[in-house]
Design a protein around this motif. Structure first.
Motif, PDB file in Angstrom:
ATOM      1  N   PHE A  32       0.750  -1.200   0.139  1.00 36.89           N
ATOM      2  CA  PHE A  32       0.055   0.193   0.098  1.00 36.89           C
ATOM      3  C   PHE A  32       0.726   1.234   0.049  1.00 36.89           C
ATOM      4  CE2 PHE A  32      -2.169   2.904   2.763  1.00 36.89           C
ATOM      5  CZ  PHE A  32      -3.043   3.671   1.878  1.00 36.89           C
ATOM      6  N   LEU A  33       1.891   1.298   0.891  1.00 37.15           N
ATOM      7  CA  LEU A  33       2.740   2.527   0.809  1.00 37.15           C
ATOM      8  C   LEU A  33       3.585   2.701  -0.507  1.00 37.15           C
ATOM      9  CD1 LEU A  33       4.235   2.016   4.409  1.00 37.15           C
ATOM     10  CD2 LEU A  33       2.381   3.438   3.675  1.00 37.15           C
ATOM     11  N   ASP A  34       3.543   1.781  -1.429  1.00 35.38           N
ATOM     12  CA  ASP A  34       4.081   1.954  -2.827  1.00 35.38           C
ATOM     13  C   ASP A  34       3.098   2.025  -3.813  1.00 35.38           C
ATOM     14  OD1 ASP A  34       6.921   1.489  -1.978  1.00 35.38           O
ATOM     15  OD2 ASP A  34       6.817  -0.895  -2.084  1.00 35.38           O
ATOM     16  N   SER A  35       1.943   2.244  -3.241  1.00 37.04           N
ATOM     17  CA  SER A  35       0.794   2.327  -4.459  1.00 37.04           C
ATOM     18  C   SER A  35       0.929   3.921  -4.931  1.00 37.04           C
ATOM     19  CB  SER A  35      -0.578   2.287  -3.719  1.00 37.04           C
ATOM     20  OG  SER A  35      -0.834   3.149  -2.798  1.00 37.04           O
ATOM     21  N   GLN A  36       0.171   4.105  -6.183  1.00 38.92           N
ATOM     22  CA  GLN A  36       0.015   5.454  -6.556  1.00 38.92           C
ATOM     23  C   GLN A  36      -0.840   6.222  -5.836  1.00 38.92           C
ATOM     24  OE1 GLN A  36       1.828   6.932  -9.333  1.00 38.92           O
ATOM     25  NE2 GLN A  36       3.099   5.179  -9.008  1.00 38.92           N
ATOM     26  N   GLY A  37      -1.776   5.643  -5.194  1.00 41.37           N
ATOM     27  CA  GLY A  37      -2.869   6.365  -4.466  1.00 41.37           C
ATOM     28  C   GLY A  37      -2.118   6.862  -3.363  1.00 41.37           C
ATOM     29  N   PHE A  38      -1.011   6.351  -2.541  1.00 38.75           N
ATOM     30  CA  PHE A  38      -0.571   6.868  -1.332  1.00 38.75           C
ATOM     31  C   PHE A  38       0.525   7.736  -1.810  1.00 38.75           C
ATOM     32  CE2 PHE A  38       2.748   6.598   2.080  1.00 38.75           C
ATOM     33  CZ  PHE A  38       1.859   7.002   3.057  1.00 38.75           C
ATOM     34  N   LEU A  39       1.412   7.517  -2.834  1.00 37.76           N
ATOM     35  CA  LEU A  39       2.044   8.530  -3.250  1.00 37.76           C
ATOM     36  C   LEU A  39       1.361  10.024  -3.607  1.00 37.76           C
ATOM     37  CD1 LEU A  39       4.620   6.394  -5.447  1.00 37.76           C
ATOM     38  CD2 LEU A  39       4.943   7.279  -3.236  1.00 37.76           C
ATOM     39  N   ASP A  40       0.233   9.765  -4.377  1.00 39.61           N
ATOM     40  CA  ASP A  40      -0.435  10.871  -4.710  1.00 39.61           C
ATOM     41  C   ASP A  40      -1.003  11.811  -3.503  1.00 39.61           C
ATOM     42  OD1 ASP A  40      -2.385  12.468  -6.415  1.00 39.61           O
ATOM     43  OD2 ASP A  40      -3.648  11.492  -4.962  1.00 39.61           O
ATOM     44  N   TYR A  41      -1.269  10.748  -2.404  1.00 35.05           N
ATOM     45  CA  TYR A  41      -1.656  11.550  -1.251  1.00 35.05           C
ATOM     46  C   TYR A  41      -0.664  12.314  -0.598  1.00 35.05           C
ATOM     47  CZ  TYR A  41      -3.184  12.053   3.632  1.00 35.05           C
ATOM     48  OH  TYR A  41      -3.458  12.279   5.042  1.00 35.05           O
ATOM     49  N   ILE A  42       0.602  11.853  -0.538  1.00 32.51           N
ATOM     50  CA  ILE A  42       1.750  12.402   0.146  1.00 32.51           C
ATOM     51  C   ILE A  42       1.989  13.697  -0.504  1.00 32.51           C
ATOM     52  CG2 ILE A  42       3.953  12.265   0.868  1.00 32.51           C
ATOM     53  CD1 ILE A  42       2.007  10.780   2.345  1.00 32.51           C
ATOM     54  N   GLU A  43       1.994  13.377  -2.054  1.00 35.90           N
ATOM     55  CA  GLU A  43       2.591  14.669  -2.970  1.00 35.90           C
ATOM     56  C   GLU A  43       1.490  15.718  -2.746  1.00 35.90           C
ATOM     57  OE1 GLU A  43       3.005  12.820  -6.707  1.00 35.90           O
ATOM     58  OE2 GLU A  43       4.825  11.577  -6.241  1.00 35.90           O
ATOM     59  N   ARG A  44       0.196  15.602  -2.534  1.00 32.24           N
ATOM     60  CA  ARG A  44      -0.665  16.691  -2.435  1.00 32.24           C
ATOM     61  C   ARG A  44      -0.228  17.765  -1.355  1.00 32.24           C
ATOM     62  NH1 ARG A  44      -6.095  13.898  -1.834  1.00 32.24           N
ATOM     63  NH2 ARG A  44      -5.201  11.838  -2.137  1.00 32.24           N
ATOM     64  N   GLY A  45       0.686  16.962  -0.461  1.00 34.46           N
ATOM     65  CA  GLY A  45       1.292  17.935   0.531  1.00 34.46           C
ATOM     66  C   GLY A  45       0.797  17.972   1.734  1.00 34.46           C
ATOM     67  N   ILE A  46       1.456  17.728   3.045  1.00 34.13           N
ATOM     68  CA  ILE A  46       0.781  17.994   4.352  1.00 34.13           C
ATOM     69  C   ILE A  46       0.212  19.231   4.731  1.00 34.13           C
ATOM     70  CG2 ILE A  46       1.279  17.566   6.772  1.00 34.13           C
ATOM     71  CD1 ILE A  46       1.314  15.043   5.244  1.00 34.13           C
ATOM     72  N   ASP A  47       0.987  20.170   4.196  1.00 31.65           N
ATOM     73  CA  ASP A  47       0.476  21.518   4.525  1.00 31.65           C
ATOM     74  C   ASP A  47      -0.088  22.500   3.650  1.00 31.65           C
ATOM     75  OD1 ASP A  47       1.930  21.475   6.951  1.00 31.65           O
ATOM     76  OD2 ASP A  47       3.751  21.904   5.895  1.00 31.65           O
ATOM     77  N   SER A  48      -0.604  21.540   2.321  1.00 31.40           N
ATOM     78  CA  SER A  48      -1.447  22.154   1.466  1.00 31.40           C
ATOM     79  C   SER A  48      -2.702  22.700   1.975  1.00 31.40           C
ATOM     80  CB  SER A  48      -1.599  21.276   0.312  1.00 31.40           C
ATOM     81  OG  SER A  48      -2.497  20.206   0.570  1.00 31.40           O
ATOM     82  N   GLU A  49      -3.380  23.553   1.082  1.00 37.41           N
ATOM     83  CA  GLU A  49      -4.728  24.292   1.624  1.00 37.41           C
ATOM     84  C   GLU A  49      -5.713  22.678   1.713  1.00 37.41           C
ATOM     85  OE1 GLU A  49      -8.232  26.984  -0.222  1.00 37.41           O
ATOM     86  OE2 GLU A  49      -6.224  27.080  -1.181  1.00 37.41           O
TER      87      GLU A  49
END
Length: 694
Positions: free
Chosen positions: A421-438
């Motif tokens: 799961f941590l290697d999935s595109q869904g998880f990577l997309d979630y992280i790339e959207r940014g922890i501090d983003s709006e």
């Protein structure tokens, strides 16, 4: 304010008839035919927003168009109209929501005459409402009212297309959490609103069909397969179930998003797409035969018989999260069984929670609680994940450190399911959207983890409105005939056409019947009668067809026996032909993508010497063809795949480069010099690593 309805669309048999196999003309009632866009509002010459997706006519009638000798018969359920939703995904990932009603309608007289079709013939027709808002219920209700108004014996007080034009042009999108829009179709009052921002994404569907079709264990198995981005095929004999279950499972993986091909209702002629190598979620009517497909690794979800099968193992959710998830779902679905020993005296939160659901029919609250159960699962399994996001612009997640931390807390080795799961595109997309983003400032997963840490009720994270919704009433003030005229129809009426549209229709039908001399206005190529949107749709289907064929040929090439010669095989010759004969490069790039996808699924590149030579020759051809088009992307991808292939030929680094890469003409262009240097470095690294391992 933007309108909630973008288009009203009518699809069915047009003046140019083609079978699903692209054969022109009428070939009898035993064949199925391609659907065409017949009418729309707003008309095609408007500029308010993008035109309808070119694939829409094919998707709204997934089985194609059938001809019949009779229309609706109240004694024959097979003739009843069908109402179902579909969801289309655009190139940027945005979704288009379509409510459909398919029914039998008389074939137009001019079409009957031109194609010599028997009189009083009927054919499938589909009317659709198209929206960007996932308000499935209001889309269906409004469309059903239009359909009922058309065929009502009492008729309507205005022409039907005037009613449609007002509906599409004047009903606005509601402001989330602020107002409710009231509108009417003739005498039927309808309303639409949108939930407050900051809550769970808008889901105007019931999750009950999902939990009724699958038991708890199969629901969790499907959920896991979606998280791990497998190839997923839903089967049912009901179109609505395929879409509603697909949408429901996508909502249950919030805050993660399905990143891959998403076709909840696949048109029948696209069945070969199931062999596509990339992850997908598709729904296919259970009447479509798939016996000729490999189906290797596909997770097949039979909604009619509560079965989930696959040839590849789906790693289970680890404990204690699995027991928590399963128990929470069971308590929501079967409160009378789970809490049978509990007293009804309010002796604590557990008893209160149980009796909240006893003898209560499924409603919006059940939908909400089911979604919260899965959100709590993510809060548990990703506990503390924010501490492992590196404070950089790219927000890289430290998988290994997180897995070690979880292993220490559970006293178990790293779990395969979480690792994947941590290697999935869904998880990577979630992280790339940014922890501090709006977007993540309103992320309910983070809020839920914080609330649980403070011992608060999980429902406290949901927004609540203290204000009553403002009512916006949309009234049709258009003129109504003083004479009391009522408009009735024995078929769905045609919208007014422009002179150009009428002339084009006459030309097509005249060419079919041979009744008129068109003075060279029609060209010989049948493809030139297609509209620009239809050409785009045809090209998209062609690209996917080529990729699916390449995938099947590639897998068969790898399965050749020890006594077979790959270079003289049907598979090799066909792949080579697809690469060489394709001027647009779809064959070459598609072949490279097949190999890359196969490597990404864990293939170790083990080939016989003969297979290896064949693959190298195919890659060399793909690179050569890409060079002639200056296709840098395909060249780079092919070289990277060649590096993986090199592992088979580790003892001949310089020989490989000299025999298979240096003869290529790309090195004559300085643009490719960096690619060559990178390839040499990559080969040397592989050689060094393998020598160390030896």
């Amino acid at each position: 304010m933007a309108p909630i309805f973008e288009y009203f669309i009518v699809c069915g048999i047009g003046p140019e008839i083609r079978t699903l196999d692209e054969n022109k003309g009428f070939h009898g009632t035993s064949f199925r035919y391609l659907s065409s866009l017949l009418d729309q509002f707003p008309p095609s010459n408007h500029c308010l927003y993008p035109p309808p997706p070119p694939q829409l006519p094919t998707c709204v009638l997934p089985a194609g168009v059938e001809f019949y000798t009779s229309g609706f018969d109240s004694n024959d359920p097979s003739t009843y109209p069908r109402s179902y939703p579909i969801v289309l995904t655009e190139g940027d990932g945005s979704k288009i929501y379509v409510s459909c009603i398919a029914f039998r309608d008389p074939v137009d007289d001019d079409v009957l005459e031109a194609y010599r079709i028997p009189r009083s013939s009927y054919a499938d027709k589909c009317i659709c409402l198209v929206s960007r808002l996932p308000s499935f219920c209001v889309l269906r209700s409004a469309l059903e009212e239009i359909f009922a108004l058309c065929f009502s014996p009492a008729g309507s007080c205005k022409p039907l297309w005037d009613v449609i034009a007002f509906l599409v042009s004047n009903v606005p999108l509601p402001t989330p959490g602020k107002d409710r829009v009231l509108f009417s179709v003739e005498n039927c009052l309808l309303s639409v609103d949108a939930p407050l921002k900051g809550g769970l994404p808008h889901a105007d569907i019931s999750f009950q069909p999902l939990v009724q079709c699958l038991d708890v264990d199969n629901l969790i198995k499907l959920f896991t397969a979606v998280l791990l981005e497998r190839r997923i095929l839903l089967r049912s004999n009901k179109y609505s179930l395929l879409t509603l279950v697909s949408e429901a499972i996508c909502h249950l993986i919030y805050p993660f998003r399905w990143q891959h091909v998403y076709i909840p209702l696949l048109f029948f002629s696209g069945v070969d797409y199931i062999d596509a190598p990339t992850p997908y979620m598709m729904g296919l009517h259970s009447g479509v035969d798939t016996s000729g497909l490999s189906m290797d690794g596909v997770v097949i979800v039979d909604l009619e018989h509560n079965r989930v099968t696959t040839t590849e193992e789906i790693p289970p959710i680890p404990e204690p999260e699995l027991s928590f998830l399963r128990g929470e779902i069971l308590e929501l679905l079967y409160p009378n069984v789970v809490g049978i020993d509990l007293l009804s005296l309010g002796l604590g939160k557990s008893a209160e929670k149980h009796h909240r659901w006893v003898s209560k029919p499924w409603d919006e609250e059940h939908n909400l609680q089911l979604r919260l159960i899965f959100l709590k699962f993510f809060a548990s399994i990703l506990s503390g994940y924010r501490n492992f996001v590196e404070n950089t612009a790219s927000h890289v997640f430290n998988n290994q450190a997180f897995l070690k931390k979880r292993s220490r807390s559970t006293n178990q080795p790293p779990d395969p399911m979480i690792t994947q799961f941590l290697d999935s595109q869904g998880f990577l997309d979630y992280i790339e959207r940014g922890i501090d983003s709006e977007e993540n400032n309103s992320n309910l997963l983070d809020k839920l983890q914080d609330a649980i840490g403070r011992g608060q009720n999980p429902e406290s994270i949901l927004p609540s409105s203290l204000l009553e919704a403002e009512i916006i009433t949309i009234a049709d003030t258009g003129e109504i005939s003083d004479s009391g005229t009522r408009y009735t129809y024995n078929r769905f009426p045609t919208n007014i056409k422009t002179e150009e549209q009428e002339e084009r229709r006459k030309q097509i039908l005249a060419a079919v019947s041979g009744a008129e001399d068109l003075s060279g206005k029609l060209m010989a190529d049948p493809g030139e009668s297609l509209s620009p949107r239809e050409r785009v749709a045809e090209r998209e289907r062609m690209v996917l067809d080529i990729k699916v064929k390449l995938q099947r040929l590639w897998l068969r090439l790898l399965k050749l026996g020890a006594t077979d010669d790959p270079l003289s095989s049907f598979e090799y010759r066909t792949i080579l032909a697809l690469i060489e004969s394709d001027a647009e490069g779809i064959g070459g790039s598609g072949f490279v993508e097949c190999i890359r996808e196969h490597i990404n699924t864990g293939w170790t590149c083990q080939l016989t010497d003969e297979q290896f030579i064949a693959v190298k020759e195919l890659l060399k051809t793909a690179i050569t063809r890409a060079t002639s088009r200056s296709d840098m992307s395909t060249i780079r991808d092919a070289l990277e795949v060649s590096a993986e292939m090199y592992k088979k030929d580790v003892n001949n680094v310089s020989d490989y480069i000299e025999r298979h890469l240096l003869p290529l003409p790309i090195w004559e262009d300085l643009r490719y010099l960096s690619e060559l240097i990178g390839m040499v470095k990559l080969f040397l690294v592989f050689s060094y690593v393998i020598k160390i391992n030896d």
